[in-house]
Design an enzyme around this catalytic site. Structure first.
Site, PDB file in Angstrom:
ATOM      1  N   GLN A 188       0.926  -1.184   0.190  1.00 38.38           N
ATOM      2  CA  GLN A 188      -0.015   0.187   0.079  1.00 38.38           C
ATOM      3  C   GLN A 188       0.869   1.004   0.017  1.00 38.38           C
ATOM      4  O   GLN A 188       0.369   2.277  -0.618  1.00 38.38           O
ATOM      5  CB  GLN A 188      -0.951  -0.009   1.230  1.00 38.38           C
ATOM      6  CG  GLN A 188      -0.567  -0.170   2.381  1.00 38.38           C
ATOM      7  CD  GLN A 188      -0.333  -1.691   2.818  1.00 38.38           C
ATOM      8  OE1 GLN A 188      -0.102  -2.400   2.054  1.00 38.38           O
ATOM      9  NE2 GLN A 188       0.048  -2.068   4.240  1.00 38.38           N
ATOM     10  N   HIS A 258      18.797 -11.713  10.085  1.00 35.50           N
ATOM     11  CA  HIS A 258      17.827 -10.970   9.521  1.00 35.50           C
ATOM     12  C   HIS A 258      16.349 -11.433   9.091  1.00 35.50           C
ATOM     13  O   HIS A 258      15.457 -10.627   9.454  1.00 35.50           O
ATOM     14  CB  HIS A 258      18.444 -10.210   8.287  1.00 35.50           C
ATOM     15  CG  HIS A 258      19.350  -9.117   8.544  1.00 35.50           C
ATOM     16  ND1 HIS A 258      19.044  -7.797   8.742  1.00 35.50           N
ATOM     17  CD2 HIS A 258      20.672  -9.012   8.476  1.00 35.50           C
ATOM     18  CE1 HIS A 258      19.812  -7.101   8.994  1.00 35.50           C
ATOM     19  NE2 HIS A 258      21.001  -7.683   8.606  1.00 35.50           N
ATOM     20  N   GLU A 320      24.758 -10.604  -2.138  1.00 34.42           N
ATOM     21  CA  GLU A 320      24.976  -9.233  -1.475  1.00 34.42           C
ATOM     22  C   GLU A 320      26.058  -8.919  -0.708  1.00 34.42           C
ATOM     23  O   GLU A 320      26.511  -7.659  -0.976  1.00 34.42           O
ATOM     24  CB  GLU A 320      23.514  -9.263  -0.804  1.00 34.42           C
ATOM     25  CG  GLU A 320      23.028  -7.983  -0.047  1.00 34.42           C
ATOM     26  CD  GLU A 320      21.896  -7.981   0.902  1.00 34.42           C
ATOM     27  OE1 GLU A 320      21.462  -6.846   1.348  1.00 34.42           O
ATOM     28  OE2 GLU A 320      21.580  -9.157   1.402  1.00 34.42           O
ATOM     29  N   HIS A 321      26.283  -9.813   0.032  1.00 34.01           N
ATOM     30  CA  HIS A 321      27.610  -9.468   0.974  1.00 34.01           C
ATOM     31  C   HIS A 321      28.474 -10.609   0.757  1.00 34.01           C
ATOM     32  O   HIS A 321      28.182 -11.737   0.579  1.00 34.01           O
ATOM     33  CB  HIS A 321      27.202  -9.352   2.563  1.00 34.01           C
ATOM     34  CG  HIS A 321      25.984  -8.527   2.937  1.00 34.01           C
ATOM     35  ND1 HIS A 321      24.829  -8.978   2.816  1.00 34.01           N
ATOM     36  CD2 HIS A 321      26.036  -7.482   3.433  1.00 34.01           C
ATOM     37  CE1 HIS A 321      23.893  -7.703   3.648  1.00 34.01           C
ATOM     38  NE2 HIS A 321      24.810  -6.693   3.924  1.00 34.01           N
ATOM     39  N   GLU A 405      21.726   4.048 -43.639  1.00 30.06           N
ATOM     40  CA  GLU A 405      20.636   3.879 -42.765  1.00 30.06           C
ATOM     41  C   GLU A 405      19.286   4.022 -43.756  1.00 30.06           C
ATOM     42  O   GLU A 405      18.126   3.614 -43.280  1.00 30.06           O
ATOM     43  CB  GLU A 405      20.680   4.257 -41.706  1.00 30.06           C
ATOM     44  CG  GLU A 405      21.756   3.486 -40.745  1.00 30.06           C
ATOM     45  CD  GLU A 405      21.762   4.119 -39.385  1.00 30.06           C
ATOM     46  OE1 GLU A 405      20.770   5.111 -38.992  1.00 30.06           O
ATOM     47  OE2 GLU A 405      22.689   3.971 -38.335  1.00 30.06           O
TER      48      GLU A 405
END
Length: 419
Positions: A188, A258, A320-321, A405
Site C-alpha cells: 500500500q 535478519h 549481496e554481502h 541507413e
C-alpha cells in the site's frame, strides 16, 4: 548448515544446489504477487480510502492516528534517545554523507575535434520515496542509508514510508532533517508513492528494502515509477582459505538473523576449515532463533576441489554481502553487492557505520549492479555543442551514416545547418 563437496560423489548434489541458488532471484515473489497486485490496484483506484483501509488492517494504524509523522514527534523521539545511540547515529550519518559526496559524478566536457564540444551535466531527481521496513527490528540505519545520499544528490522532495515506525527510526529522521514521513508500509505504501493519493504525492523513484510484498509491489510499479532494485532476503557469502572459524561463523550468524529466509553460504577448498566453521555456526546460533531457522533452511557450506573453483562459484552466486581473505582477492571478484576484506571487517560494520550503502542487490542482481548509491538519485545528461566550422568538419560523416541507413531526413537536417 549443509556441507556439500563439489567434487567426487557429492558433485551431483552440489550442482543441483548451486543451480537452485542461481534461480533464487526469479521465483521469490511469485506467491505474493497476486495480493500485491490487488493492493496496488485498490490504491491506484481509490487513493486515500484504500490506503487507510490497508494501513489499518496491515500496519495497525489506529482510528484517529495520522499517517503523517510530525516533526514534533521526530524531535521527541530524538530527545528521548540515549546519548550513546545519538552519537552512533551521528557518526554513521557523517560517514554515509562523506561516502556519498565522494560518489557524486562530476560534470565535464571534452573537445574531440575543433569546433565540437561534448560532455555531461548532472541533475538530481525531483522526488524520491525511501521505504524503511518496520517489522521485526527497528531500522534507523536504513533511514540514514536511503535519505542521506538523496540529500547529497540534491533531491528536493524526500518522502519516507515506514509501518509502525520505531522511536529509533523517528529519531534518525529528525537527525536527517526529514520533513515528510508517513506511518504506512507494505504494497500500500509502494502504491501511494508510485501513483499518488490526496495525502501522499507520487514520487519519481522508490528506493529501499522490504519484505516480499514490498519487493513484488516495487517490481509491479516499475513501469510507472523508477525503482532501485528488487531487494529480497539478506544474503551472505564468505569465501576463505585462511580465515578463523569463529569470525567466519559470527558473520554468517549475524546476517542470518535478519530473516528466516536469509541465505548464508561459506565457500572454501579447505575442508578442515569448513568443518570447524560448521561446528562454530551451530554453537553460535544455538540461542538465536531466527538465525537458527535461516541456517537450517538455507545455510550451506561448499567444499571445492580448488581455490579457483571457490572463486568461480562465488561469482556465480553474485552475493549481496561477500567476505574475502585479502585485498588481493578483489582481483577475481566480479559479482557482489559489497565486499568486506580480511579478518577485521565484519559485515555488520557495513550494515551500520562504514559509509558504503547497506541497501544492496540480492537474488543475483549483483551481476548487473552494485548497491544503492548517490548515483541512484541523479541523472547524467549528455550535452553536445557545435560551431559552424565544427559542423562542416564532422557533418559529412553523419550524412554518410544517415544515407547508409536510409534516413533522408537525418541527412537533410545536417545539410541544412552546414550551409
Amino acid at each position: 548448515m549443509k556441507l556439500v563437496r563439489t567434487f567426487g560423489r557429492g558433485r551431483a548434489a552440489a550442482d543441483a544446489l548451486i543451480e537452485s541458488l542461481e534461480r533464487r532471484g526469479s521465483v521469490t515473489t511469485s506467491r505474493v504477487e497476486p495480493v500485491a497486485r490487488k493492493i496496488l490496484s485498490a490504491v491506484r483506484k481509490s487513493g486515500d480510502r484504500a490506503l487507510l483501509k490497508y494501513a489499518a488492517e496491515l500496519d495497525g494504524l489506529t482510528n484517529g492516528e495520522r499517517l503523517l509523522v510530525s516533526r514534533e514527534e521526530m524531535k521527541s523521539a530524538w530527545d528521548s534517545t540515549a546519548p550513546k545511540l545519538q552519537a552512533a547515529m551521528m557518526v554513521a550519518r557523517g560517514n554515509i554523507l562523506a561516502f556519498a559526496e565522494a560518489q557524486l559524478p562530476p560534470e565535464w566536457n571534452i573537445s574531440p575535434t575543433a569546433g565540437v564540444k561534448t560532455g555531461q551535466i548532472v541533475r538530481s531527481l525531483g522526488s524520491v520515496g525511501c521505504y524503511v521496513p518496520g517489522g521485526r527490528y527497528p531500522l534507523p540505519s536504513t533511514l540514514l542509508m536511503t535519505v542521506t545520499p538523496a540529500q547529497v544528490a540534491g533531491v528536493e522532495r524526500i518522502v519516507v514510508c515506514s509501518p509502525k515506525p520505531a522511536k529509533e527510526t523517528m529519531a534518525a529522521a529528525w537527525l536527517a532533517g526529514v520533513t515528510e514521513f508517513y506511518r504506512v508500509g507494505g504494497a500500500q505504501a509502494i502504491g501511494a508513492l508510485a501513483y499518488g493519493t490526496a495525502t501522499i504525492g507520487r514520487v519519481d523513484k522508490i528506493v529501499g528494502p522490504g519484505n516480499l510484498y514490498v519487493t513484488a509491489a516495487k517490481m509491479l510499479v516499475s513501469g510507472d515509477c523508477g525503482i532501485d532494485m528488487p531487494a529480497g532476503p539478506t544474503e551472505i557469502v564468505v569465501t576463505s582459505e585462511t580465515g578463523k572459524a569463529e569470525g567466519i561463523a559470527a558473520d554468517l550468524v549475524a546476517q542470518a538473523e535478519h530473516d528466516p529466509e536469509a541465505l548464508a553460504v561459506f565457500i572454501t577448498s579447505n575442508e578442515p576449515l569448513a568443518r570447524a566453521v560448521s561446528l562454530e555456526v551451530t554453537a553460535q546460533a544455538q540461542n538465536n532463533t531466527i538465525a537458527k531457522q535461516a541456517l537450517a533452511a538455507q545455510g550451506c557450506i561448499f567444499v571445492t576441489a580448488t581455490i579457483q573453483e571457490a572463486q568461480q562459484l562465488t561469482n556465480r552466486l553474485a552475493p549481496e554481502h561477500l567476505t574475502v581473505d585479502t585485498s588481493a582477492d578483489l582481483k577475481w571478484v566480479r559479482n557482489a553487492g559489497s565486499v568486506f576484506v580480511g579478518a577485521y571487517a565484519p559485515q555488520s560494520m557495513g550494515d551500520y557505520i562504514s559509509g558504503p550503502n547497506h541497501v544492496l542487490p540480492t537474488g543475483r542482481a549483483g551481476r548487473v549492479r552494485g548497491g544503492l548509491s548517490v548515483l541512484d538519485f541523479v541523472k547524467v545528461i549528455t550535452v553536445q555543442q557545435y560551431t559552424h566550422a565544427g559542423l562542416r568538419r564532422m557533418g559529412p560523416h553523419a550524412i554518410t551514416l544517415a544515407e547508409a541507413e536510409g534516413l533522408k531526413g537525418h541527412a537533410k537536417s545536417v545539410q541544412v545547418k552546414m550551409k
